[in-house]
Design a protein around this motif. Structure first.
Motif, PDB file in Angstrom:
ATOM      1  N   ILE A   1      40.687  79.026  24.503  1.00 18.50           N
ATOM      2  CA  ILE A   1      41.364  79.454  25.734  1.00 18.50           C
ATOM      3  C   ILE A   1      42.644  78.658  25.934  1.00 18.50           C
ATOM      4  O   ILE A   1      43.708  79.206  26.208  1.00 18.50           O
ATOM      5  N   ILE A   2      42.561  77.328  25.793  1.00 11.76           N
ATOM      6  CA  ILE A   2      43.743  76.485  25.940  1.00 11.76           C
ATOM      7  C   ILE A   2      44.804  76.876  24.936  1.00 11.76           C
ATOM      8  O   ILE A   2      45.985  76.996  25.249  1.00 11.76           O
ATOM      9  N   PHE A   3      44.382  77.099  23.681  1.00 15.43           N
ATOM     10  CA  PHE A   3      45.303  77.457  22.603  1.00 15.43           C
ATOM     11  C   PHE A   3      46.035  78.758  22.929  1.00 15.43           C
ATOM     12  O   PHE A   3      47.247  78.865  22.796  1.00 15.43           O
ATOM     13  N   SER A   4      45.294  79.743  23.427  1.00 15.71           N
ATOM     14  CA  SER A   4      45.891  81.043  23.752  1.00 15.71           C
ATOM     15  C   SER A   4      46.889  80.918  24.891  1.00 15.71           C
ATOM     16  O   SER A   4      47.954  81.534  24.871  1.00 15.71           O
ATOM     17  N   VAL A   5      46.552  80.102  25.898  1.00 13.06           N
ATOM     18  CA  VAL A   5      47.462  79.913  27.025  1.00 13.06           C
ATOM     19  C   VAL A   5      48.754  79.257  26.570  1.00 13.06           C
ATOM     20  O   VAL A   5      49.847  79.651  26.962  1.00 13.06           O
TER      21      VAL A   5
ATOM     22  N   CYS B   1      52.329  81.112  27.008  1.00  9.98           N
ATOM     23  CA  CYS B   1      53.210  80.596  28.055  1.00  9.98           C
ATOM     24  C   CYS B   1      54.474  79.953  27.537  1.00  9.98           C
ATOM     25  O   CYS B   1      55.494  79.998  28.184  1.00  9.98           O
ATOM     26  N   SER B   2      54.390  79.298  26.363  1.00 10.66           N
ATOM     27  CA  SER B   2      55.569  78.543  25.936  1.00 10.66           C
ATOM     28  C   SER B   2      56.040  78.892  24.545  1.00 10.66           C
ATOM     29  O   SER B   2      57.232  78.908  24.283  1.00 10.66           O
ATOM     30  N   MET B   3      55.097  79.168  23.649  1.00  4.98           N
ATOM     31  CA  MET B   3      55.495  79.291  22.251  1.00  4.98           C
ATOM     32  C   MET B   3      56.092  80.654  21.943  1.00  4.98           C
ATOM     33  O   MET B   3      56.978  80.778  21.121  1.00  4.98           O
ATOM     34  N   PHE B   4      55.601  81.698  22.628  1.00  2.00           N
ATOM     35  CA  PHE B   4      55.972  83.031  22.200  1.00  2.00           C
ATOM     36  C   PHE B   4      56.468  83.925  23.346  1.00  2.00           C
ATOM     37  O   PHE B   4      56.214  85.113  23.358  1.00  2.00           O
ATOM     38  N   GLN B   5      57.125  83.380  24.367  1.00  2.00           N
ATOM     39  CA  GLN B   5      57.730  84.216  25.396  1.00  2.00           C
ATOM     40  C   GLN B   5      58.935  84.949  24.804  1.00  2.00           C
ATOM     41  O   GLN B   5      59.674  84.401  24.000  1.00  2.00           O
TER      42      GLN B   5
ATOM     43  N   SER C   1      48.898  88.158  13.453  1.00  2.00           N
ATOM     44  CA  SER C   1      48.331  88.918  14.571  1.00  2.00           C
ATOM     45  C   SER C   1      47.318  88.109  15.371  1.00  2.00           C
ATOM     46  O   SER C   1      46.933  88.512  16.478  1.00  2.00           O
ATOM     47  N   ASN C   2      46.896  86.969  14.857  1.00  2.00           N
ATOM     48  CA  ASN C   2      45.945  86.117  15.578  1.00  2.00           C
ATOM     49  C   ASN C   2      46.596  85.328  16.707  1.00  2.00           C
ATOM     50  O   ASN C   2      45.894  84.666  17.479  1.00  2.00           O
ATOM     51  N   TYR C   3      47.924  85.360  16.806  1.00  2.22           N
ATOM     52  CA  TYR C   3      48.614  84.447  17.708  1.00  2.22           C
ATOM     53  C   TYR C   3      49.373  85.133  18.849  1.00  2.22           C
ATOM     54  O   TYR C   3      50.130  84.476  19.558  1.00  2.22           O
ATOM     55  N   GLY C   4      49.209  86.414  19.033  1.00  2.00           N
ATOM     56  CA  GLY C   4      49.904  87.093  20.123  1.00  2.00           C
ATOM     57  C   GLY C   4      51.404  87.140  19.959  1.00  2.00           C
ATOM     58  O   GLY C   4      52.150  87.222  20.935  1.00  2.00           O
ATOM     59  N   LEU C   5      51.861  87.090  18.724  1.00  2.00           N
ATOM     60  CA  LEU C   5      53.300  87.091  18.440  1.00  2.00           C
ATOM     61  C   LEU C   5      53.911  88.480  18.562  1.00  2.00           C
ATOM     62  O   LEU C   5      53.286  89.472  18.200  1.00  2.00           O
ATOM     63  N   ASN C   6      55.148  88.528  19.018  1.00  2.00           N
ATOM     64  CA  ASN C   6      55.954  89.748  18.944  1.00  2.00           C
ATOM     65  C   ASN C   6      56.823  89.605  17.689  1.00  2.00           C
ATOM     66  O   ASN C   6      57.865  88.954  17.719  1.00  2.00           O
ATOM     67  N   PHE C   7      56.363  90.177  16.581  1.00  2.00           N
ATOM     68  CA  PHE C   7      57.042  89.967  15.302  1.00  2.00           C
ATOM     69  C   PHE C   7      57.228  91.289  14.565  1.00  2.00           C
ATOM     70  O   PHE C   7      56.551  92.287  14.835  1.00  2.00           O
ATOM     71  N   LYS C   8      58.142  91.256  13.608  1.00  2.00           N
ATOM     72  CA  LYS C   8      58.399  92.442  12.784  1.00  2.00           C
ATOM     73  C   LYS C   8      58.849  91.978  11.400  1.00  2.00           C
ATOM     74  O   LYS C   8      59.644  91.051  11.274  1.00  2.00           O
ATOM     75  N   PHE C   9      58.324  92.657  10.370  1.00  2.00           N
ATOM     76  CA  PHE C   9      58.753  92.386   8.994  1.00  2.00           C
ATOM     77  C   PHE C   9      59.702  93.483   8.533  1.00  2.00           C
ATOM     78  O   PHE C   9      59.535  94.652   8.875  1.00  2.00           O
ATOM     79  N   ASP C  10      60.694  93.087   7.744  1.00  2.00           N
ATOM     80  CA  ASP C  10      61.645  94.033   7.152  1.00  2.00           C
ATOM     81  C   ASP C  10      61.692  93.748   5.651  1.00  2.00           C
ATOM     82  O   ASP C  10      62.025  92.642   5.225  1.00  2.00           O
ATOM     83  N   SER C  11      61.361  94.760   4.861  1.00  2.00           N
ATOM     84  CA  SER C  11      61.353  94.599   3.403  1.00  2.00           C
ATOM     85  C   SER C  11      62.418  95.456   2.729  1.00  2.00           C
ATOM     86  O   SER C  11      62.311  95.769   1.547  1.00  2.00           O
TER      87      SER C  11
END
Length: 301
Positions: A8-12, A16-20, A52-62
């Protein structure tokens, strides 16, 4: 309860800070071996599972022939942590160890009779009975030790006594000393149990509250694991658990074969390292070696 609380702490912290979603970060990777660029789409599939385990907004381009572009939108990121998630090959293997006492006796006979004692000047030997480590050397002497182990005379000598003997390095400790383990390989040089047998991996804690990774195996993997642990139990040997060809732990089997396809990977992990390794192993397939060639940061004013 401790595991649930830490998740829970890790997800918060992540949300809140790492992936806004404020700034844009781009990480460009290349294959170390350009012949492996044909695997690009498969690699992106595996990396997407990891992130996908980290709630990231990410995109790959190949779209570029040689590069993989990763774009992340966030307030800030821990670049080194992201890089470790991407470049970790995810190569998990389990090897049955030879008895260290038997290998050590042969090693000393070889070194004294055919190698002028050169290896003994570079290494130290364990004093603890039943230690699966054959010997230790400093990181400074690692290259010379490996040269000794790769000599044709060395290989020929051991082929007569230990069929398919293979030496594996452990993690360097706090004073940069590396342990070596002797494991039973085979003609194909393939481990009996590998990451392809894993169906689930998650971070947990061991009996002394150290972060570890618990794993669950497929039905087939569970049968192989039961056979492997039975052999180790009968022979009173250990099983070396390796990640990317480095031994992280080498537990013994003291209570008979392990059924049900469950095990644990322990090591000197921080909480973040254990969480990240669990994410890597959960994603499945081994990926080729990648290297970060460019990092771009575009801040929104």
């Amino acid at each position: 309860m401790k595991t649930i609380f830490s998740v829970i702490i890790f997800s918060v912290l992540l949300s809140c800070s790492m992936f806004q979603e404020e700034n844009e970060y781009q990480l460009i990777y290349e294959f170390e071996n350009l012949d492996e660029t044909s695997q690009k789409e498969k690699v992106i599939e595996v990396l997407s599972k990891r992130l996908s385990n980290y709630g990231l907004n990410f995109k790959f381009d190949s779209s570029k022939s040689k590069d993989i572009l990763l774009t992340i939108k966030a307030d800030t990121i821990y670049k080194d942590r992201i890089d470790n998630l991407i470049t970790n090959r995810g190569k998990l293997e389990f090897w049955e160890c030879y008895k260290s006492k038997d290998v050590l006796e042969s090693l000393l006979r070889y070194d004294n009779s055919l190698n002028q004692g050169a290896l003994q000047e570079l290494v130290a030997f364990p004093n603890v009975p039943y230690d699966p480590t054959i010997f230790y050397c400093s990181s400074e002497n690692l290259g010379v030790v490996l040269e000794n182990l790769n000599k044709e005379a060395f290989k020929s000598f051991f082929d007569n006594e230990f069929k398919y003997l293979k030496f594996l390095k452990g993690q360097p400790n706090d004073i940069e000393v590396v342990g070596f383990y002797a494991v039973k390989s085979n003609e194909e040089d393939k481990a009996l149990v590998t990451g392809s047998d894993i169906t689930k991996a998650f971070q947990t804690y061991n009996y002394i509250d150290k972060p570890t990774i618990s794993i669950e195996m497929s039905e087939e993997g569970g049968k192989k694991w039961e056979h492997m642990t039975n052999e180790a139990y009968i022979n009173n040997t250990q099983i070396a658990i390796t990640v990317n060809d480095i031994v992280y732990s080498a537990p013994g089997v003291s209570a008979g074969p392990i059924t049900g396809g469950k095990s644990e990977i322990s090591g000197n992990y921080t909480l973040e390292e254990a969480q990240d390794l669990a994410a890597v192993l959960s994603a499945g397939d081994i990926i080729p070696k990648l290297k970060l060639v460019k990092f771009l940061e575009r801040k929104n004013e």
